[in-house]
Design a protein around this motif. Structure first.
Motif, mmCIF file in Angstrom:
data_model
loop_
_atom_site.group_PDB
_atom_site.id
_atom_site.type_symbol
_atom_site.label_atom_id
_atom_site.label_comp_id
_atom_site.label_asym_id
_atom_site.label_seq_id
_atom_site.Cartn_x
_atom_site.Cartn_y
_atom_site.Cartn_z
ATOM 1 N N LYS A 1 0.842 -1.193 0.000
ATOM 2 C CA LYS A 1 0.000 0.000 0.000
ATOM 3 C C LYS A 1 0.881 1.248 0.000
ATOM 4 N N THR A 2 0.569 2.186 -0.865
ATOM 5 C CA THR A 2 1.370 3.406 -0.942
ATOM 6 C C THR A 2 1.251 4.243 0.325
ATOM 7 N N GLY B 1 4.983 0.162 -10.702
ATOM 8 C CA GLY B 1 3.989 1.195 -10.991
ATOM 9 C C GLY B 1 2.723 0.938 -10.211
ATOM 10 N N THR B 2 1.741 1.785 -10.415
ATOM 11 C CA THR B 2 0.441 1.619 -9.799
ATOM 12 C C THR B 2 -0.593 1.373 -10.885
ATOM 13 N N SER B 3 -1.726 0.836 -10.486
ATOM 14 C CA SER B 3 -2.770 0.532 -11.460
ATOM 15 C C SER B 3 -3.301 1.794 -12.122
ATOM 16 N N SER B 4 -3.191 2.931 -11.427
ATOM 17 C CA SER B 4 -3.706 4.184 -11.979
ATOM 18 C C SER B 4 -2.610 5.075 -12.550
ATOM 19 N N GLY B 5 -1.350 4.614 -12.464
ATOM 20 C CA GLY B 5 -0.248 5.434 -12.926
ATOM 21 C C GLY B 5 0.558 4.750 -14.011
ATOM 22 N N LYS B 6 1.682 5.366 -14.343
ATOM 23 C CA LYS B 6 2.547 4.853 -15.395
ATOM 24 C C LYS B 6 3.359 3.677 -14.888
ATOM 25 N N TYR C 1 7.446 7.705 -7.011
ATOM 26 C CA TYR C 1 7.345 8.878 -6.149
ATOM 27 C C TYR C 1 6.102 8.755 -5.277
ATOM 28 N N SER C 2 6.324 8.736 -3.964
ATOM 29 C CA SER C 2 5.228 8.612 -3.000
ATOM 30 C C SER C 2 4.728 10.003 -2.617
ATOM 31 N N ASP D 1 -3.414 7.074 -1.821
ATOM 32 C CA ASP D 1 -3.995 5.830 -1.313
ATOM 33 C C ASP D 1 -4.194 4.865 -2.477
ATOM 34 N N GLY D 2 -3.283 3.945 -2.623
ATOM 35 C CA GLY D 2 -3.352 2.961 -3.697
ATOM 36 C C GLY D 2 -2.387 1.834 -3.408
#
Length: 298
Positions: free
Chosen positions: A151-152, A186-191, A260-261, A266-267
């Motif tokens: 979790k970020t 990466g994240t599901s919503s990011g690059k 980058y946090s 929240d992801g």
């Protein structure tokens, strides 16, 4: 004269000033004068260097009996030098000494590893150099897929992190010296960042391995001709050599990429290690986990 005025400040004022610096600065300033030393060692200063949720993290420890310290500075230094097992031993937590940023390593049991529950392909063993009770030893697969998530919100905000696969090779590894492994973060919503690298630090020094079927059994043997990466793939892998290195604890690590946090994010941060395109059999990889820590100097 200004220096004298600073020395003459009340200890509480000096503590407030030091709490706005860094752990490294506080340790340096403690050697300047006796009133600085008292302020720099105060719980008020080191409380600000500890993560705001450090009590919650400590409550998740497998063994919290070793965390009874007389000062916040001692607790801080302990969390820097002695990684803490939390969440039933599935996660290791510690602090970066210079900044107090949070660091983690995900245990292999908490990673998604394809075929890890099949003894023919993977073996779960103890290792004297691992912080976890078990590590994952690859016996033989043609499809290597390892995925991890964290979790970020567990990371320190406004910080550039990097993720690393922490691994070793058994006595006779094979299949990693000619075929590149794909790494991503990466994240599901990011690059999603991806790169390829050769995992075997002694690639090219061993003959490749081939397999054949005899009487229903999978047999391993040496090929009598060299295998080479395509020129473009070889150049790409060579450019990634700086991302793989030997650690001080004797393990190898390869960087999966950076993240980058941000404050309030929240992801989930997703990481992967895959080699599924070559179709070759490979084995001898020992996985301690995936480590997430701040990038120094960033």
């Amino acid at each position: 004269e200004r220096e004298m005025e600073l020395y003459m400040l009340p200890e509480g004022c000096i503590s407030s000033i030091l709490s706005l610096t860094s752990p490294r600065d506080a340790c340096r300033l403690s050697a300047v004068a006796s009133n600085f030393r008292s302020a720099a060692d105060s719980d008020g200063v080191w409380e600000t260097f500890l993560p705001s949720d450090y009590r919650l993290i400590i409550s998740r420890a497998v063994d919290s009996s070793s965390l009874d310290f007389s000062s916040k500075k001692e607790l801080y230094l302990h969390l820097c030098d002695s990684p803490l097992l939390i969440d039933g031993g599935k996660l290791s937590f510690w602090l970066e000494k210079q900044t107090g940023k949070k660091c983690y390593m995900i245990a292999p049991r908490d990673l998604f590893i394809v075929w890890s529950d099949t003894p023919t392909y993977w073996n779960w063993i103890s290792h004297p150099d691992s912080r976890f009770s078990e590590v994952a030893e690859l016996l033989s697969v043609c499809w290597l897929e390892i995925r991890g998530r964290i979790k970020t919100s567990m990371l320190s905000p406004n910080t550039i992190y990097a993720a690393y696969l922490v691994y070793k090779f058994a006595a006779t590894p094979y299949g990693f010296d000619h075929h590149p492994t794909e790494l991503s973060i990466g994240t599901s919503s990011g690059k999603i960042q991806t790169r390829t690298v050769i995992l075997d630090p002694e690639r090219g020094h061993r003959q490749p391995v081939h397999f054949r079927i005899r009487h229903g059994r999978l047999l391993r043997g040496r090929l009598n001709y060299p295998m080479r990466l395509e020129a473009s793939a070889a150049r790409e892998c060579e450019t990634q050599e700086s991302h793989r290195k030997e650690r001080q604890d004797g393990w190898m690590e390869v960087e999966l990429g950076e993240f980058y946090s941000e404050t309030g994010e929240d992801g989930e941060l997703e990481m992967s290690v895959m080699e599924v395109k070559g179709g070759n059999w490979k084995g001898g990889l020992i996985v301690q986990g995936i480590e997430i820590r701040p990038q120094r100097g960033k």
